[in-house]
Design a protein around this motif. Structure first.
Motif, PDB file in Angstrom:
ATOM      1  N   LEU A 172       8.876  -9.983   3.115  1.00 31.59           N
ATOM      2  CA  LEU A 172       8.514  -9.470   1.842  1.00 31.59           C
ATOM      3  C   LEU A 172       7.895 -10.705   1.010  1.00 31.59           C
ATOM      4  O   LEU A 172       7.086 -10.782   0.352  1.00 31.59           O
ATOM      5  N   ALA A 173       8.959 -11.813   0.919  1.00 32.84           N
ATOM      6  CA  ALA A 173       8.803 -12.938   0.033  1.00 32.84           C
ATOM      7  C   ALA A 173       7.411 -13.759   0.552  1.00 32.84           C
ATOM      8  O   ALA A 173       6.798 -14.132  -0.180  1.00 32.84           O
ATOM      9  N   ASN A 174       7.410 -13.771   1.913  1.00 26.16           N
ATOM     10  CA  ASN A 174       6.045 -14.448   2.392  1.00 26.16           C
ATOM     11  C   ASN A 174       4.840 -13.608   2.249  1.00 26.16           C
ATOM     12  O   ASN A 174       3.777 -14.429   1.721  1.00 26.16           O
ATOM     13  N   ARG A 176      -2.121  -9.063  -7.393  1.00 26.58           N
ATOM     14  CA  ARG A 176      -1.167  -9.448  -8.594  1.00 26.58           C
ATOM     15  C   ARG A 176      -0.323  -8.022  -9.117  1.00 26.58           C
ATOM     16  O   ARG A 176       0.531  -8.455  -9.909  1.00 26.58           O
ATOM     17  N   SER A 177      -0.621  -6.930  -8.647  1.00 25.60           N
ATOM     18  CA  SER A 177       0.088  -5.866  -9.442  1.00 25.60           C
ATOM     19  C   SER A 177       1.340  -5.911  -8.898  1.00 25.60           C
ATOM     20  O   SER A 177       1.670  -5.896  -7.847  1.00 25.60           O
ATOM     21  N   PRO A 178       2.324  -5.461 -10.114  1.00 29.01           N
ATOM     22  CA  PRO A 178       3.901  -5.204  -9.848  1.00 29.01           C
ATOM     23  C   PRO A 178       4.015  -4.023  -8.884  1.00 29.01           C
ATOM     24  O   PRO A 178       5.088  -3.778  -8.281  1.00 29.01           O
ATOM     25  N   ASP A 179       3.002  -3.241  -8.844  1.00 30.43           N
ATOM     26  CA  ASP A 179       3.132  -1.843  -7.896  1.00 30.43           C
ATOM     27  C   ASP A 179       2.687  -1.916  -6.648  1.00 30.43           C
ATOM     28  O   ASP A 179       2.548  -0.905  -5.914  1.00 30.43           O
ATOM     29  N   THR A 180       2.379  -3.222  -6.135  1.00 31.82           N
ATOM     30  CA  THR A 180       1.805  -3.439  -4.804  1.00 31.82           C
ATOM     31  C   THR A 180       2.825  -3.110  -3.564  1.00 31.82           C
ATOM     32  O   THR A 180       4.032  -3.423  -3.755  1.00 31.82           O
ATOM     33  N   LYS A 181       2.287  -2.341  -2.729  1.00 30.40           N
ATOM     34  CA  LYS A 181       3.205  -2.135  -1.649  1.00 30.40           C
ATOM     35  C   LYS A 181       2.815  -2.921  -0.301  1.00 30.40           C
ATOM     36  O   LYS A 181       1.569  -3.125  -0.138  1.00 30.40           O
ATOM     37  N   PHE A 182       3.793  -3.737   0.283  1.00 33.60           N
ATOM     38  CA  PHE A 182       3.499  -4.430   1.405  1.00 33.60           C
ATOM     39  C   PHE A 182       3.767  -3.860   2.471  1.00 33.60           C
ATOM     40  O   PHE A 182       4.888  -3.099   2.901  1.00 33.60           O
ATOM     41  N   MET A 183       2.893  -3.757   3.840  1.00 35.51           N
ATOM     42  CA  MET A 183       3.064  -3.155   5.123  1.00 35.51           C
ATOM     43  C   MET A 183       2.426  -4.285   5.995  1.00 35.51           C
ATOM     44  O   MET A 183       1.603  -5.005   5.795  1.00 35.51           O
ATOM     45  N   ASN A 199       0.368  -5.383   9.276  1.00 34.60           N
ATOM     46  CA  ASN A 199      -0.900  -5.064   9.631  1.00 34.60           C
ATOM     47  C   ASN A 199      -0.859  -5.197  11.159  1.00 34.60           C
ATOM     48  O   ASN A 199      -0.518  -6.258  11.595  1.00 34.60           O
ATOM     49  N   PRO A 200      -1.381  -4.244  11.954  1.00 35.66           N
ATOM     50  CA  PRO A 200      -1.442  -4.381  13.284  1.00 35.66           C
ATOM     51  C   PRO A 200      -2.074  -5.609  14.037  1.00 35.66           C
ATOM     52  O   PRO A 200      -1.760  -5.865  15.021  1.00 35.66           O
ATOM     53  N   ASP A 201      -3.106  -6.451  13.350  1.00 37.72           N
ATOM     54  CA  ASP A 201      -3.617  -7.232  13.675  1.00 37.72           C
ATOM     55  C   ASP A 201      -3.075  -8.710  13.319  1.00 37.72           C
ATOM     56  O   ASP A 201      -3.684  -9.907  13.228  1.00 37.72           O
ATOM     57  N   GLY A 202      -1.704  -8.773  12.560  1.00 38.23           N
ATOM     58  CA  GLY A 202      -1.245  -9.809  12.119  1.00 38.23           C
ATOM     59  C   GLY A 202      -1.483  -9.856  10.810  1.00 38.23           C
ATOM     60  O   GLY A 202      -2.011  -8.830  10.154  1.00 38.23           O
ATOM     61  N   GLY A 203      -0.724 -10.802  10.043  1.00 38.75           N
ATOM     62  CA  GLY A 203      -0.686 -10.808   8.522  1.00 38.75           C
ATOM     63  C   GLY A 203      -0.052  -9.546   7.899  1.00 38.75           C
ATOM     64  O   GLY A 203       0.633  -8.955   8.679  1.00 38.75           O
ATOM     65  N   PHE A 204      -0.488  -8.875   6.775  1.00 37.76           N
ATOM     66  CA  PHE A 204       0.075  -7.506   6.322  1.00 37.76           C
ATOM     67  C   PHE A 204      -1.119  -7.050   5.604  1.00 37.76           C
ATOM     68  O   PHE A 204      -1.978  -7.457   5.245  1.00 37.76           O
ATOM     69  N   ARG A 205      -0.943  -5.753   5.144  1.00 36.44           N
ATOM     70  CA  ARG A 205      -1.589  -5.031   4.245  1.00 36.44           C
ATOM     71  C   ARG A 205      -1.081  -4.900   2.856  1.00 36.44           C
ATOM     72  O   ARG A 205       0.294  -4.779   2.677  1.00 36.44           O
ATOM     73  N   VAL A 206      -1.903  -5.044   1.778  1.00 35.01           N
ATOM     74  CA  VAL A 206      -1.310  -4.848   0.732  1.00 35.01           C
ATOM     75  C   VAL A 206      -2.200  -3.586   0.167  1.00 35.01           C
ATOM     76  O   VAL A 206      -3.127  -3.285   0.095  1.00 35.01           O
ATOM     77  N   VAL A 207      -1.264  -2.596  -0.532  1.00 38.19           N
ATOM     78  CA  VAL A 207      -1.891  -1.311  -0.822  1.00 38.19           C
ATOM     79  C   VAL A 207      -1.189  -1.008  -2.313  1.00 38.19           C
ATOM     80  O   VAL A 207      -0.130  -1.164  -2.615  1.00 38.19           O
ATOM     81  N   THR A 208      -2.431  -0.777  -3.347  1.00 38.58           N
ATOM     82  CA  THR A 208      -2.250  -0.833  -4.526  1.00 38.58           C
ATOM     83  C   THR A 208      -2.880   0.522  -5.258  1.00 38.58           C
ATOM     84  O   THR A 208      -3.979   0.470  -5.070  1.00 38.58           O
ATOM     85  N   ASP A 209      -2.278   1.454  -5.992  1.00 40.91           N
ATOM     86  CA  ASP A 209      -3.003   2.413  -6.649  1.00 40.91           C
ATOM     87  C   ASP A 209      -3.299   2.002  -8.135  1.00 40.91           C
ATOM     88  O   ASP A 209      -1.976   1.474  -8.791  1.00 40.91           O
ATOM     89  N   LEU A 210      -4.517   1.807  -8.407  1.00 38.15           N
ATOM     90  CA  LEU A 210      -4.682   1.133  -9.681  1.00 38.15           C
ATOM     91  C   LEU A 210      -4.717   1.829 -10.820  1.00 38.15           C
ATOM     92  O   LEU A 210      -4.873   1.658 -11.850  1.00 38.15           O
ATOM     93  N   GLU A 253     -11.905   7.199  -4.987  1.00 35.25           N
ATOM     94  CA  GLU A 253     -10.625   6.646  -4.602  1.00 35.25           C
ATOM     95  C   GLU A 253     -10.114   5.663  -5.684  1.00 35.25           C
ATOM     96  O   GLU A 253     -10.512   5.156  -6.408  1.00 35.25           O
ATOM     97  N   THR A 254      -8.643   5.827  -5.787  1.00 36.96           N
ATOM     98  CA  THR A 254      -7.859   4.822  -6.945  1.00 36.96           C
ATOM     99  C   THR A 254      -6.971   3.790  -6.168  1.00 36.96           C
ATOM    100  O   THR A 254      -6.754   2.968  -7.247  1.00 36.96           O
ATOM    101  N   SER A 255      -6.848   4.016  -5.096  1.00 37.09           N
ATOM    102  CA  SER A 255      -6.129   2.772  -4.569  1.00 37.09           C
ATOM    103  C   SER A 255      -7.110   2.059  -3.635  1.00 37.09           C
ATOM    104  O   SER A 255      -8.221   2.145  -3.226  1.00 37.09           O
ATOM    105  N   ILE A 256      -6.242   0.725  -3.176  1.00 34.83           N
ATOM    106  CA  ILE A 256      -7.102  -0.047  -2.541  1.00 34.83           C
ATOM    107  C   ILE A 256      -6.217  -0.545  -1.208  1.00 34.83           C
ATOM    108  O   ILE A 256      -5.214  -0.827  -1.515  1.00 34.83           O
ATOM    109  N   ARG A 257      -6.903  -1.078  -0.252  1.00 30.50           N
ATOM    110  CA  ARG A 257      -6.147  -1.590   0.851  1.00 30.50           C
ATOM    111  C   ARG A 257      -6.842  -2.993   1.175  1.00 30.50           C
ATOM    112  O   ARG A 257      -7.830  -2.967   1.141  1.00 30.50           O
ATOM    113  N   ILE A 258      -5.905  -3.727   1.285  1.00 32.98           N
ATOM    114  CA  ILE A 258      -6.451  -5.380   1.327  1.00 32.98           C
ATOM    115  C   ILE A 258      -5.492  -5.851   2.674  1.00 32.98           C
ATOM    116  O   ILE A 258      -4.447  -5.905   2.531  1.00 32.98           O
ATOM    117  N   ALA A 259      -6.354  -6.479   3.587  1.00 32.61           N
ATOM    118  CA  ALA A 259      -5.586  -7.116   4.789  1.00 32.61           C
ATOM    119  C   ALA A 259      -5.521  -8.438   4.343  1.00 32.61           C
ATOM    120  O   ALA A 259      -6.544  -8.904   4.075  1.00 32.61           O
TER     121      ALA A 259
END
Length: 121
Positions: A20-22, A72-79, A81-92, A101-107
């Motif tokens: 999570l810190a990473n 930068r959102s404090p409400d971001t969820k980290f998951m 990512n199947p291809d490495g790295g991680f996904r950031v999902v945030t409902d703005l 759509e009100t949310s965004i997924r970022i790899a």
């Protein structure tokens, strides 16, 4: 149980890292370097891609601003990512996608590089 001296606690905590810190560190790095990221054409409003999720804007600055805010959102969820790295999902909390759509997924890679970003339900 014996307590550790403050110096040893700080030294121990300084070396402790978590997934999570990473992920958080990489997300902030990606947000800081947003000017170097260009969204895929299929995710922009004027795209002819039929099934791609699109932002409700085709302005590069608007899309970058949305992605940066989400990273930068404090409400971001980290998951993971199947291809490495991680996904950031945030409902703005506002419409950012062409289909409401009100949310965004970022790899994001562990190096802080954005791989892709698009609106999600």
């Amino acid at each position: 149980m014996n307590a550790l001296p403050a110096g040893m606690v700080a030294k121990y905590l300084g070396k402790t890292t978590s997934a999570l810190a990473n992920a958080s560190k990489a997300a902030y790095k990606a947000a800081d370097n947003i000017a170097g990221w260009v969204p895929k054409n299929k995710h922009l409003l004027d795209s002819t891609a039929k099934r791609a999720r699109k932002f409700n804007s085709n302005s590069l600055n608007d899309v970058r601003s949305i992605v940066q805010e989400a990273l930068r959102s404090p409400d971001t969820k980290f998951m993971p990512n199947p291809d490495g790295g991680f996904r950031v999902v945030t409902d703005l909390g506002r419409k950012i996608g062409s289909k409401g759509e009100t949310s965004i997924r970022i790899a994001v890679g562990e190096n802080g590089k954005i791989w892709t970003a698009f609106p999600v339900k």
